[in-house]
Design a protein around this motif. Structure first.
Motif, PDB file in Angstrom:
ATOM      1  N   PHE A 159       7.762  -7.951   4.830  1.00 29.00           N
ATOM      2  CA  PHE A 159       8.604  -7.444   5.896  1.00 29.00           C
ATOM      3  C   PHE A 159       8.230  -6.226   6.436  1.00 29.00           C
ATOM      4  O   PHE A 159       8.354  -6.140   7.559  1.00 29.00           O
ATOM      5  CB  PHE A 159      10.026  -7.538   5.163  1.00 29.00           C
ATOM      6  CG  PHE A 159      11.079  -7.109   6.403  1.00 29.00           C
ATOM      7  CD1 PHE A 159      11.482  -8.044   7.008  1.00 29.00           C
ATOM      8  CD2 PHE A 159      11.704  -5.922   6.313  1.00 29.00           C
ATOM      9  CE1 PHE A 159      12.541  -7.696   8.207  1.00 29.00           C
ATOM     10  CE2 PHE A 159      12.900  -5.719   7.161  1.00 29.00           C
ATOM     11  CZ  PHE A 159      13.111  -6.481   7.980  1.00 29.00           C
ATOM     12  N   ASP A 160       7.706  -5.340   5.745  1.00 26.62           N
ATOM     13  CA  ASP A 160       7.167  -4.217   6.039  1.00 26.62           C
ATOM     14  C   ASP A 160       6.229  -3.361   5.290  1.00 26.62           C
ATOM     15  O   ASP A 160       5.916  -3.944   4.075  1.00 26.62           O
ATOM     16  CB  ASP A 160       8.360  -3.073   6.431  1.00 26.62           C
ATOM     17  CG  ASP A 160       8.188  -1.823   7.435  1.00 26.62           C
ATOM     18  OD1 ASP A 160       7.016  -1.867   7.918  1.00 26.62           O
ATOM     19  OD2 ASP A 160       8.857  -1.102   7.442  1.00 26.62           O
ATOM     20  N   PHE A 161       5.370  -2.544   5.852  1.00 31.44           N
ATOM     21  CA  PHE A 161       4.383  -1.917   4.963  1.00 31.44           C
ATOM     22  C   PHE A 161       4.257  -0.350   5.088  1.00 31.44           C
ATOM     23  O   PHE A 161       4.829   0.134   6.005  1.00 31.44           O
ATOM     24  CB  PHE A 161       2.805  -2.345   5.606  1.00 31.44           C
ATOM     25  CG  PHE A 161       2.537  -3.773   5.475  1.00 31.44           C
ATOM     26  CD1 PHE A 161       1.781  -4.324   4.536  1.00 31.44           C
ATOM     27  CD2 PHE A 161       3.296  -4.727   6.259  1.00 31.44           C
ATOM     28  CE1 PHE A 161       1.103  -5.550   4.479  1.00 31.44           C
ATOM     29  CE2 PHE A 161       2.822  -5.973   6.222  1.00 31.44           C
ATOM     30  CZ  PHE A 161       1.790  -6.394   5.125  1.00 31.44           C
ATOM     31  N   VAL A 162       4.053   0.181   4.061  1.00 29.34           N
ATOM     32  CA  VAL A 162       3.460   1.806   4.113  1.00 29.34           C
ATOM     33  C   VAL A 162       2.134   1.894   3.494  1.00 29.34           C
ATOM     34  O   VAL A 162       1.762   1.392   2.788  1.00 29.34           O
ATOM     35  CB  VAL A 162       4.625   2.581   3.206  1.00 29.34           C
ATOM     36  CG1 VAL A 162       4.097   4.084   3.161  1.00 29.34           C
ATOM     37  CG2 VAL A 162       5.706   2.290   3.614  1.00 29.34           C
ATOM     38  N   PHE A 163       1.396   2.782   4.660  1.00 31.48           N
ATOM     39  CA  PHE A 163       0.001   2.886   4.280  1.00 31.48           C
ATOM     40  C   PHE A 163      -0.294   4.383   3.858  1.00 31.48           C
ATOM     41  O   PHE A 163       0.206   5.441   4.458  1.00 31.48           O
ATOM     42  CB  PHE A 163      -0.724   2.538   5.512  1.00 31.48           C
ATOM     43  CG  PHE A 163      -0.402   1.154   5.810  1.00 31.48           C
ATOM     44  CD1 PHE A 163      -1.268  -0.059   5.404  1.00 31.48           C
ATOM     45  CD2 PHE A 163       0.428   1.082   7.096  1.00 31.48           C
ATOM     46  CE1 PHE A 163      -0.973  -0.962   5.692  1.00 31.48           C
ATOM     47  CE2 PHE A 163       0.617  -0.297   7.458  1.00 31.48           C
ATOM     48  CZ  PHE A 163      -0.004  -1.337   6.971  1.00 31.48           C
ATOM     49  N   GLU A 164      -1.543   4.759   3.153  1.00 28.31           N
ATOM     50  CA  GLU A 164      -2.052   6.086   2.890  1.00 28.31           C
ATOM     51  C   GLU A 164      -3.490   5.857   2.611  1.00 28.31           C
ATOM     52  O   GLU A 164      -4.112   5.400   1.644  1.00 28.31           O
ATOM     53  CB  GLU A 164      -1.267   6.558   1.489  1.00 28.31           C
ATOM     54  CG  GLU A 164      -1.411   7.916   1.310  1.00 28.31           C
ATOM     55  CD  GLU A 164      -0.391   8.675   2.291  1.00 28.31           C
ATOM     56  OE1 GLU A 164      -0.700  10.059   2.436  1.00 28.31           O
ATOM     57  OE2 GLU A 164       0.742   8.283   2.708  1.00 28.31           O
ATOM     58  N   TRP A 165      -3.979   6.587   3.802  1.00 27.19           N
ATOM     59  CA  TRP A 165      -5.496   6.911   3.751  1.00 27.19           C
ATOM     60  C   TRP A 165      -5.894   7.526   2.582  1.00 27.19           C
ATOM     61  O   TRP A 165      -5.237   8.806   2.378  1.00 27.19           O
ATOM     62  CB  TRP A 165      -6.194   7.270   4.944  1.00 27.19           C
ATOM     63  CG  TRP A 165      -6.338   6.301   6.100  1.00 27.19           C
ATOM     64  CD1 TRP A 165      -5.497   6.105   7.147  1.00 27.19           C
ATOM     65  CD2 TRP A 165      -7.555   5.419   6.186  1.00 27.19           C
ATOM     66  NE1 TRP A 165      -6.062   5.209   7.971  1.00 27.19           N
ATOM     67  CE2 TRP A 165      -7.060   4.651   7.427  1.00 27.19           C
ATOM     68  CE3 TRP A 165      -8.557   5.118   5.613  1.00 27.19           C
ATOM     69  CZ2 TRP A 165      -8.114   3.697   8.017  1.00 27.19           C
ATOM     70  CZ3 TRP A 165      -9.291   4.097   6.002  1.00 27.19           C
ATOM     71  CH2 TRP A 165      -9.297   3.401   7.196  1.00 27.19           C
ATOM     72  N   GLU A 180      12.250  -8.186   2.641  1.00 30.72           N
ATOM     73  CA  GLU A 180      13.459  -7.966   3.354  1.00 30.72           C
ATOM     74  C   GLU A 180      14.421  -7.206   2.548  1.00 30.72           C
ATOM     75  O   GLU A 180      15.314  -6.489   3.002  1.00 30.72           O
ATOM     76  CB  GLU A 180      14.055  -9.001   3.833  1.00 30.72           C
ATOM     77  CG  GLU A 180      14.987  -9.070   4.968  1.00 30.72           C
ATOM     78  CD  GLU A 180      15.346 -10.165   5.573  1.00 30.72           C
ATOM     79  OE1 GLU A 180      16.254 -10.172   6.750  1.00 30.72           O
ATOM     80  OE2 GLU A 180      15.173 -11.246   5.114  1.00 30.72           O
ATOM     81  N   SER A 181      14.721  -7.459   1.295  1.00 32.46           N
ATOM     82  CA  SER A 181      15.572  -6.867   0.302  1.00 32.46           C
ATOM     83  C   SER A 181      15.112  -5.333  -0.291  1.00 32.46           C
ATOM     84  O   SER A 181      15.663  -4.866  -1.015  1.00 32.46           O
ATOM     85  CB  SER A 181      16.031  -7.682  -0.831  1.00 32.46           C
ATOM     86  OG  SER A 181      14.909  -7.859  -1.720  1.00 32.46           O
ATOM     87  N   TRP A 182      13.920  -4.804   0.238  1.00 36.61           N
ATOM     88  CA  TRP A 182      13.179  -3.701  -0.126  1.00 36.61           C
ATOM     89  C   TRP A 182      12.652  -3.588  -1.433  1.00 36.61           C
ATOM     90  O   TRP A 182      12.441  -2.628  -2.011  1.00 36.61           O
ATOM     91  CB  TRP A 182      14.103  -2.455   0.176  1.00 36.61           C
ATOM     92  CG  TRP A 182      14.557  -2.371   1.781  1.00 36.61           C
ATOM     93  CD1 TRP A 182      15.645  -2.598   2.278  1.00 36.61           C
ATOM     94  CD2 TRP A 182      13.485  -2.028   2.749  1.00 36.61           C
ATOM     95  NE1 TRP A 182      15.552  -2.703   3.475  1.00 36.61           N
ATOM     96  CE2 TRP A 182      14.173  -2.203   3.917  1.00 36.61           C
ATOM     97  CE3 TRP A 182      12.072  -1.874   2.805  1.00 36.61           C
ATOM     98  CZ2 TRP A 182      13.560  -2.108   5.363  1.00 36.61           C
ATOM     99  CZ3 TRP A 182      11.575  -1.713   3.973  1.00 36.61           C
ATOM    100  CH2 TRP A 182      12.399  -1.677   5.272  1.00 36.61           C
TER     101      TRP A 182
END
Length: 381
Positions: A159-165, A180-182
């Protein structure tokens, strides 16, 4: 007697003609010499000017951008000191461009039939991660180089992403997928091996502090708190090591870690602390903070390549909903604060590596010249 006078007259006449010719010749040579010197000076100036990057010659910026296709979505940051990335909406999809703000060169580097949700530039500017959303519960992660050549692409359910190079090795990324429920799961991506490996992390928002070490705030799940311990661990082990107590926020870039906390003796201020990547304190400064319903507001900020911090700061402590004082734009170096601009809104910030310009606004649709203090739109309204 008459003969002698005639002979003298001829000598005088010959001398005058000789002197006149000499003066004409001398004038011509001087003119040619000056002309030659002038040409050399101009040529030298052109050579010198040609060796100086455009961003240092006082060249005017080629703004606003003349969009080639679609509607402006947002700017995404800086590839280098001269070039930004921006995204347009084209039908149901998106185009991604690079744009040189000094030469006006516009280059399409990526096309997608799906909307682009985010564009994340690697710390060096050599690689670009593009997150597109073909459906609500799917995401496509595509990584390209600065010219648009695809390095890797992966379709995943999320549902969503978080990225870290990883700033110590840009072949490595960390990203967390959310349902969707995190609920979340975390992955380690190796671009050289084109290998995606799931890893177990207690928290989804982790930061690289070395090539193979991560740090994050261990919020826990039983007793919610405004402050949490900062812990670190290696990729190869789940063993955690406590580094700091009672931290509200952390951010890491190459060779620098920034933490934000609030101390019991100065409850109306946020204390920013800079540490080396082995967690030795380097400097600190404080600004008033604004309280929200359940925590404190962290003003938008960014770093340049010299690890100078650029951040917004309120003028006094207040509740965020009633505060009306505007924000200062500050630069912070070695704990020393310099006010760049007054009375701005607290909006996202993305600064060029050399710290001469910052993109600014919720769509990074404005550009701040930090020396002249001029603010200009990057696209026509």
């Amino acid at each position: 007697m008459v003969h002698t006078n005639r002979r003298n007259y001829r000598k005088v006449l010959f001398l005058c003609v000789f002197l006149l010719g000499y003066l004409v010749l001398l004038t011509g040579c001087t003119t040619d010499l000056k002309s030659g010197m002038h040409s050399k000076i101009i040529h030298s100036k052109d050579l010198v000017k040609g060796t100086i990057p455009s961003s240092f010659t006082g060249q005017e910026m080629m703004l606003p951008i003349a969009l080639e296709q679609g509607q402006f979505n947002m700017a995404n940051g800086w590839l280098n000191n001269d070039t930004i990335i921006y995204t347009t909406n084209v039908g149901l999809g998106s185009h991604v461009y690079t744009y040189n703000v000094f030469s006006g060169v516009n280059q399409l580097i990526y096309e997608s039939e799906s909307p682009v949700a985010s564009v994340i530039i690697s710390p060096s500017g050599n690689r670009i991660l593009i997150h597109t959303v073909p459906t609500t519960y799917e995401g496509v992660i595509t990584i390209i180089d600065a010219k648009g050549k695809e390095i890797m692409s992966e379709r995943m359910e999320a549902f969503d992403f978080v990225f870290e190079w990883n700033p110590y090795d840009e072949n490595i990324l960390l990203f967390s997928l959310f349902t969707e429920s995190w609920d979340y799961s975390t992955y380690h991506l190796n671009l050289e091996e084109k290998k995606l490996t799931p890893i177990h992390l207690k928290e989804p928002f982790a930061h690289w502090v070395s090539k193979d070490e991560l740090a994050y705030l261990d919020w826990g799940k039983e007793q919610p708190s405004l402050l949490a311990p900062l812990v670190k661990r290696s990729l190869s082990s789940e063993d955690e090591k406590l580094v700091l107590d009672e931290v509200f926020y952390m951010k890491s870039i190459e060779n620098l870690i920034m933490t934000i906390t609030v101390t019991s003796d100065k409850i109306n201020e946020s204390v920013y602390t800079f540490l080396s990547n082995d967690f030795k304190e380097l400097s600190t400064f404080s600004i008033p903070h604004l309280t929200r319903f359940s925590d404190w507001l962290i003003p938008y900020f960014d770093f340049d390549e010299k690890n100078r911090l650029y951040t917004f700061a309120p003028l006094y402590h207040s509740d965020v909903d009633t505060y009306a004082g505007g924000f200062q734009l500050l630069s912070i170096e070695s704990g020393e604060k310099t006010v760049i601009l007054e009375d701005l809104d607290n909006e996202p910030l993305s600064c060029s590596p050399n710290g001469t310009h910052c993109l600014y606004g919720f769509y990074l649709e404005k550009l701040i010249h930090l020396d002249t203090k001029e603010i200009m739109p990057i696209v026509k309204e």
